[in-house]
Design a protein around this motif. Structure first.
Motif, PDB file in Angstrom:
ATOM      1  N   ALA A  84       0.829  -1.209   0.000  1.00 40.38           N
ATOM      2  CA  ALA A  84       0.000   0.000   0.000  1.00 40.38           C
ATOM      3  C   ALA A  84       0.864   1.260   0.000  1.00 40.38           C
ATOM      4  N   VAL A 122      -1.530   4.047  -1.410  1.00 41.16           N
ATOM      5  CA  VAL A 122      -2.922   3.787  -1.047  1.00 41.16           C
ATOM      6  C   VAL A 122      -3.101   4.138   0.429  1.00 41.16           C
ATOM      7  N   GLN A 123      -3.802   5.226   0.693  1.00 39.20           N
ATOM      8  CA  GLN A 123      -4.088   5.663   2.064  1.00 39.20           C
ATOM      9  C   GLN A 123      -2.823   5.674   2.927  1.00 39.20           C
ATOM     10  N   THR A 124      -1.809   6.351   2.429  1.00 39.29           N
ATOM     11  CA  THR A 124      -0.477   6.340   3.024  1.00 39.29           C
ATOM     12  C   THR A 124      -0.458   6.723   4.496  1.00 39.29           C
ATOM     13  N   ASP A 182       0.981  11.679   1.261  1.00 38.83           N
ATOM     14  CA  ASP A 182       1.192  10.710   0.186  1.00 38.83           C
ATOM     15  C   ASP A 182       2.339  11.013  -0.764  1.00 38.83           C
ATOM     16  N   TRP A 223       2.030  10.816  -7.208  1.00 36.60           N
ATOM     17  CA  TRP A 223       1.672   9.546  -7.844  1.00 36.60           C
ATOM     18  C   TRP A 223       1.051   8.536  -6.878  1.00 36.60           C
ATOM     19  N   ALA A 224       0.216   9.001  -5.999  1.00 32.95           N
ATOM     20  CA  ALA A 224      -0.486   8.109  -5.072  1.00 32.95           C
ATOM     21  C   ALA A 224      -1.776   7.626  -5.724  1.00 32.95           C
ATOM     22  N   LEU A 225      -2.029   6.336  -5.668  1.00 38.02           N
ATOM     23  CA  LEU A 225      -3.239   5.775  -6.276  1.00 38.02           C
ATOM     24  C   LEU A 225      -4.501   6.149  -5.516  1.00 38.02           C
ATOM     25  N   SER A 226      -4.418   6.224  -4.194  1.00 38.06           N
ATOM     26  CA  SER A 226      -5.574   6.555  -3.372  1.00 38.06           C
ATOM     27  C   SER A 226      -5.116   7.482  -2.254  1.00 38.06           C
ATOM     28  N   PRO A 227      -5.023   8.789  -2.548  1.00 38.21           N
ATOM     29  CA  PRO A 227      -4.506   9.732  -1.544  1.00 38.21           C
ATOM     30  C   PRO A 227      -5.343   9.730  -0.273  1.00 38.21           C
ATOM     31  N   SER A 228      -4.651   9.909   0.848  1.00 35.23           N
ATOM     32  CA  SER A 228      -5.331   9.937   2.139  1.00 35.23           C
ATOM     33  C   SER A 228      -5.665  11.372   2.516  1.00 35.23           C
TER      34      SER A 228
END
Length: 154
Positions: free
Chosen positions: A71, A76-78, A129, A132-137
């Protein structure tokens, strides 16, 4: 006028991304290479039992490190992943490494490496994040109502 020492936003995002990917890679290596391939999961469970922990916790730790590392690398939700991995590092410090002293090359491993990784997880949670984060938190400031409202343009 901005200070010549102030980091530009692009470099800052790149630095946060580098932290995220390297931290994730370390968790992946520690879980997959060390626990799965080097010691095997039953061997890791036996080690956990040898230091007074339940053997099943080795499997939970392996899964958390492998999933968390993946993740982090993917972004993903870093923030949440870094926070959720932190108790595993604190547990390793308290139950295994603290009594071995500072240097990680000491028999049984010292405490500076898991302590450093804990600090990196906290820094990652605070910084976010990166690029290039897929699902930023969501930012922690926004989550806790501390973020300043952004001015609307137009």
């Amino acid at each position: 006028m901005t200070s010549p020492l102030a980091p530009d936003a692009r470099a800052g995002r790149a630095g946060v991304t580098l932290l995220r990917v390297s931290l994730g890679t370390m968790f992946l290596a520690h879980s997959v290479i060390l626990k799965l391939f080097t010691y095997t999961l039953p061997g890791t469970a036996a080690f956990f039992e040898g230091v007074g922990l339940p053997g099943w916790l080795a499997y939970v730790t392996f899964a958390a490190e492998a999933a968390g590392g993946t993740a982090l690398v993917l972004g993903v939700q870093t923030r949440w992943v870094a926070l959720l991995l932190s108790p595993f590092l604190l547990g390793a410090l308290a139950t295994v490494h603290w009594v071995n002293g500072w240097v990680f090359t000491a028999p049984g491993g010292g405490w500076e490496y898991p302590a450093y990784l804990f600090v990196l997880c906290v820094a990652q949670a605070l910084l976010g994040d990166g690029a290039w984060a897929l699902s930023p938190s969501i930012s922690l400031g926004r989550l806790f109502g501390l973020a300043r409202p952004q001015p609307r343009l137009g």
